[in-house]
Design a protein around this motif. Structure first.
Motif, PDB file in Angstrom:
ATOM      1  N   VAL A 314      40.944   0.169  43.994  1.00 15.28           N
ATOM      2  CA  VAL A 314      40.686   1.592  43.742  1.00 15.28           C
ATOM      3  C   VAL A 314      39.181   1.884  43.811  1.00 15.28           C
ATOM      4  N   ALA A 315      38.386   0.883  43.423  1.00 14.13           N
ATOM      5  CA  ALA A 315      36.926   1.048  43.442  1.00 14.13           C
ATOM      6  C   ALA A 315      36.369   0.961  44.863  1.00 14.13           C
ATOM      7  N   GLY A 316      37.234   0.612  45.838  1.00 16.10           N
ATOM      8  CA  GLY A 316      36.774   0.556  47.225  1.00 16.10           C
ATOM      9  C   GLY A 316      36.446  -0.845  47.697  1.00 16.10           C
ATOM     10  N   GLY A 317      36.939  -1.858  46.962  1.00 12.83           N
ATOM     11  CA  GLY A 317      36.761  -3.239  47.430  1.00 12.83           C
ATOM     12  C   GLY A 317      35.749  -4.048  46.639  1.00 12.83           C
ATOM     13  N   SER A 318      34.929  -3.381  45.833  1.00 13.42           N
ATOM     14  CA  SER A 318      33.970  -4.112  44.994  1.00 13.42           C
ATOM     15  C   SER A 318      33.784  -3.381  43.671  1.00 13.42           C
ATOM     16  N   LEU A 319      33.685  -4.163  42.605  1.00 14.24           N
ATOM     17  CA  LEU A 319      33.488  -3.573  41.271  1.00 14.24           C
ATOM     18  C   LEU A 319      32.016  -3.597  40.855  1.00 14.24           C
ATOM     19  N   ILE A 320      31.165  -4.149  41.670  1.00 15.41           N
ATOM     20  CA  ILE A 320      29.752  -4.250  41.302  1.00 15.41           C
ATOM     21  C   ILE A 320      29.173  -2.849  41.133  1.00 15.41           C
ATOM     22  N   GLY A 321      28.665  -2.584  39.946  1.00 17.11           N
ATOM     23  CA  GLY A 321      28.063  -1.280  39.650  1.00 17.11           C
ATOM     24  C   GLY A 321      29.042  -0.197  39.249  1.00 17.11           C
ATOM     25  N   GLY A 348      37.753  -8.121  30.373  1.00 17.02           N
ATOM     26  CA  GLY A 348      36.802  -9.224  30.581  1.00 17.02           C
ATOM     27  C   GLY A 348      36.710  -9.623  32.049  1.00 17.02           C
ATOM     28  N   GLN A 349      37.867  -9.702  32.724  1.00 16.88           N
ATOM     29  CA  GLN A 349      37.880 -10.073  34.151  1.00 16.88           C
ATOM     30  C   GLN A 349      37.140  -9.038  34.993  1.00 16.88           C
ATOM     31  N   ILE A 350      37.332  -7.754  34.656  1.00 17.47           N
ATOM     32  CA  ILE A 350      36.686  -6.668  35.407  1.00 17.47           C
ATOM     33  C   ILE A 350      35.170  -6.731  35.217  1.00 17.47           C
ATOM     34  N   GLN A 351      34.768  -7.026  33.985  1.00 19.59           N
ATOM     35  CA  GLN A 351      33.324  -7.144  33.709  1.00 19.59           C
ATOM     36  C   GLN A 351      32.718  -8.303  34.516  1.00 19.59           C
ATOM     37  N   LEU A 352      33.455  -9.413  34.597  1.00 22.34           N
ATOM     38  CA  LEU A 352      32.958 -10.570  35.347  1.00 22.34           C
ATOM     39  C   LEU A 352      32.820 -10.264  36.845  1.00 22.34           C
ATOM     40  N   GLN A 353      33.542  -9.229  37.315  1.00 17.06           N
ATOM     41  CA  GLN A 353      33.452  -8.818  38.725  1.00 17.06           C
ATOM     42  C   GLN A 353      32.267  -7.870  38.961  1.00 17.06           C
ATOM     43  N   GLY A 354      31.478  -7.630  37.905  1.00 19.88           N
ATOM     44  CA  GLY A 354      30.258  -6.836  38.074  1.00 19.88           C
ATOM     45  C   GLY A 354      30.327  -5.404  37.585  1.00 19.88           C
ATOM     46  N   ALA A 355      31.459  -5.011  36.978  1.00 20.99           N
ATOM     47  CA  ALA A 355      31.587  -3.634  36.486  1.00 20.99           C
ATOM     48  C   ALA A 355      30.968  -3.496  35.095  1.00 20.99           C
ATOM     49  N   SER A 356      30.623  -2.266  34.772  1.00 21.92           N
ATOM     50  CA  SER A 356      30.204  -1.932  33.406  1.00 21.92           C
ATOM     51  C   SER A 356      31.458  -1.404  32.696  1.00 21.92           C
ATOM     52  N   VAL A 357      31.900  -2.093  31.664  1.00 21.59           N
ATOM     53  CA  VAL A 357      33.200  -1.792  31.034  1.00 21.59           C
ATOM     54  C   VAL A 357      33.004  -1.256  29.616  1.00 21.59           C
ATOM     55  N   THR A 358      33.647  -0.127  29.325  1.00 26.83           N
ATOM     56  CA  THR A 358      33.624   0.427  27.967  1.00 26.83           C
ATOM     57  C   THR A 358      35.058   0.553  27.457  1.00 26.83           C
ATOM     58  N   VAL A 359      35.305  -0.025  26.277  1.00 25.73           N
ATOM     59  CA  VAL A 359      36.663  -0.105  25.713  1.00 25.73           C
ATOM     60  C   VAL A 359      36.789   0.830  24.512  1.00 25.73           C
ATOM     61  N   TYR A 360      37.938   1.503  24.427  1.00 25.35           N
ATOM     62  CA  TYR A 360      38.266   2.251  23.206  1.00 25.35           C
ATOM     63  C   TYR A 360      39.698   1.921  22.788  1.00 25.35           C
ATOM     64  N   ASP A 361      39.889   1.682  21.499  1.00 18.62           N
ATOM     65  CA  ASP A 361      41.218   1.481  20.917  1.00 18.62           C
ATOM     66  C   ASP A 361      41.209   2.119  19.528  1.00 18.62           C
ATOM     67  N   PRO A 362      42.301   2.801  19.138  1.00 20.39           N
ATOM     68  CA  PRO A 362      42.307   3.478  17.832  1.00 20.39           C
ATOM     69  C   PRO A 362      42.140   2.539  16.636  1.00 20.39           C
ATOM     70  N   LYS A 363      42.568   1.269  16.743  1.00 23.65           N
ATOM     71  CA  LYS A 363      42.539   0.381  15.572  1.00 23.65           C
ATOM     72  C   LYS A 363      41.895  -0.981  15.814  1.00 23.65           C
ATOM     73  N   ALA A 364      41.769  -1.410  17.074  1.00 27.03           N
ATOM     74  CA  ALA A 364      41.412  -2.812  17.331  1.00 27.03           C
ATOM     75  C   ALA A 364      39.962  -3.040  17.753  1.00 27.03           C
ATOM     76  N   ILE A 365      39.095  -2.040  17.591  1.00 20.35           N
ATOM     77  CA  ILE A 365      37.712  -2.191  18.065  1.00 20.35           C
ATOM     78  C   ILE A 365      36.963  -3.298  17.324  1.00 20.35           C
ATOM     79  N   GLU A 366      37.085  -3.319  16.005  1.00 15.65           N
ATOM     80  CA  GLU A 366      36.360  -4.336  15.214  1.00 15.65           C
ATOM     81  C   GLU A 366      36.746  -5.744  15.630  1.00 15.65           C
ATOM     82  N   ASN A 367      38.059  -5.988  15.717  1.00 14.26           N
ATOM     83  CA  ASN A 367      38.542  -7.311  16.125  1.00 14.26           C
ATOM     84  C   ASN A 367      38.080  -7.650  17.540  1.00 14.26           C
ATOM     85  N   SER A 368      38.105  -6.652  18.423  1.00  7.02           N
ATOM     86  CA  SER A 368      37.725  -6.876  19.822  1.00  7.02           C
ATOM     87  C   SER A 368      36.248  -7.239  19.933  1.00  7.02           C
ATOM     88  N   ARG A 369      35.428  -6.535  19.182  1.00  8.18           N
ATOM     89  CA  ARG A 369      33.988  -6.773  19.245  1.00  8.18           C
ATOM     90  C   ARG A 369      33.657  -8.193  18.795  1.00  8.18           C
TER      91      ARG A 369
END
Length: 442
Positions: A314-321, A348-369
């Motif tokens: 969907v990103a056009g073949g590369s997730l970098i940037g 995590g996999q998407i981040q390793l491909q060079g993307a900037s990833v921002t996560v939101y969850d109603p209850k699991a943010i503390e555990n995730s961090r």
């Protein structure tokens, strides 16, 4: 007059069981080695998120029926009925379950018992564990045969754990059929109110009871992987897996539940339990019987990689940037549990491909961090989606199901959404001018 019960382990299973046994009118003591967990529980607060549990905890602490301790001696003196609810994680570097915590409860408790007692195991264990623990308890206790070990597996669904404990669809009890004692009688006392509702009560040998839980989880995992395999075929053929699932789900022999294609299963039970089941079958010389579970596991893990690949496409073949918003971190909605969470694994996999990833969850943010400190985290949906090139829905929280495209239109950089749980109305999103991709959908 209720029974006096000790529950060993105050994690997800133990804390819920202790609170619910008190709710049934029993006097209960929860036992754990973790003092900070005990302090939290004693204040009426569960150390994890589970709808309705805090209220049950508080009500029964206030009523004086529920207390907590780190002392095994106190528990042995207090109770005649003991439940084991400790964790059985996957052993490091292998498939088998680690039963050290379960063994440790029996090894510590048995020598302290001074009167006839029943120890009920609730933890998910490899078949044969109960018989081994029964022999261990008799050997370590001065009471000999007056100490019984029986198995009473749990069938809790996270998000519905209180309901599932107080109103289960069945109660299974495995007893020592060679030397039957008072385990069945004790279980009937403990669960009297539940049994009065007409809930089925199955009494069997300990080995069958241990297998009931493992077999149930293996079946559910197989059902989820089956529909995900169908999603792969649908994508290749141009068919729609949601419509396929609806159609086959009307067959009463198949049923619609657990036929939701997506990013696969995770959590603290299904992945480790099917692996432990395979390992145990191998030890018993029945490994050929469960070789299909390897494929179930592999289909499941493949979903995560496929979601990362779809995002890259969907990103056009590369997730970098690329800026990617991930909605959902818990392995399922109405929980803060991130154990083996497909959502976080994909982030995590998407981040390793060079993307900037921002996560939101109603209850699991503390555990995730704590577990994934390198990912970006947001306080709400809009912050997560700010400037996003692609938005991923990876846990089907009600808050995400109800999202309106217009709510995100002015925030995202590009209107592209990937529905990893097939929980959004694709016509609505496409109609609003978004590029929508689901799993195995047309």
């Amino acid at each position: 007059m209720g029974s006096r019960i000790a529950v060993f382990g105050t994690g997800y299973l133990g804390a819920t069981h202790a609170a619910c046994m008190a709710e049934l009118g029993h006097e209960v003591i929860g036992v754990d080695v973790d003092e900070s967990k005990l302090a939290k529980l004693a204040a009426g607060e569960a150390p994890f998120f589970e709808p309705g549990l805090d209220e049950v905890l508080q009500a029964n602490i206030d009523a004086g029926r529920l207390n907590f301790t780190s002392s095994y001696a106190e528990a042995a003196e207090f109770a005649d009925i003991h439940f084991i609810g400790v964790a059985t994680p996957q052993r490091r570097g292998e498939f088998a379950a680690d039963v050290n915590f379960v063994d440790s409860v029996v090894a510590t408790l048995a020598p302290l018992l001074t009167r006839p007692s029943v120890i009920f195991g609730k933890s998910t264990v490899p078949v044969g564990t109960a018989a081994r623990l029964g022999a261990m308890a008799r050997e370590l206790s001065s009471l000999g045969d007056a100490v019984e070990v029986a198995w009473n597996p749990e069938f809790l669904r996270e998000g519905f754990a209180v309901k599932d404990t107080l109103h289960p669809d069945r109660i299974v009890l495995g007893v020592d059929v060679m030397t039957p004692g008072r385990a069945e009688e004790a279980a009937r006392e403990v669960y009297a109110d539940i049994l009065a509702e007409g809930v089925p009560f199955l009494v069997t040998d300990r080995e069958t009871a241990e297998l009931v839980k493992t077999a149930a989880n293996a079946f559910l995992a197989t059902k989820i992987s089956f529909i995900n395999a169908m999603a792969e075929v649908c994508e290749a053929a141009g068919a729609d897996v949601s419509e396929l699932a609806d159609a086959i789900g009307y067959d009463a022999r198949i049923g619609r539940r657990f036929l939701n294609a997506g990013i696969g299963f995770g959590g603290g039970c299904l992945p480790k339990d099917i692996r432990a089941f395979m390992a145990r079958a191998g030890e018993l010389g029945a490994n050929q019987a469960l070789t299909f579970l390897r494929e179930v596991d592999s289909i499941n893990m493949r979903r995560r990689t496929r979601m990362m690949e779809m995002t890259r496409e969907v990103a056009g073949g590369s997730l970098i940037g690329a800026r990617v918003a991930v909605l959902g971190a818990a392995f399922k909605p109405d929980s803060d549990d991130i154990r083996d969470s497909p959502a976080l694994n994909i982030a995590g996999q998407i981040q390793l491909q060079g993307a900037s990833v921002t996560v939101y969850d109603p209850k699991a943010i503390e555990n995730s961090r704590t577990l994934f400190p390198t990912l970006g985290y947001a306080a709400d949906v809009r912050e997560a989606c700010d400037g996003a090139d692609i938005t991923l829905v990876l846990t089907e929280w009600e808050e995400f199901r109800r999202l309106e495209p217009a709510y995100l239109d002015s925030i995202v950089r590009q209107r592209r959404i990937i529905d990893g749980r097939n929980c959004l109305d694709q016509a609505k999103w496409r109609g609003a001018g978004w590029e929508y991709r689901g799993v195995g959908r047309r």
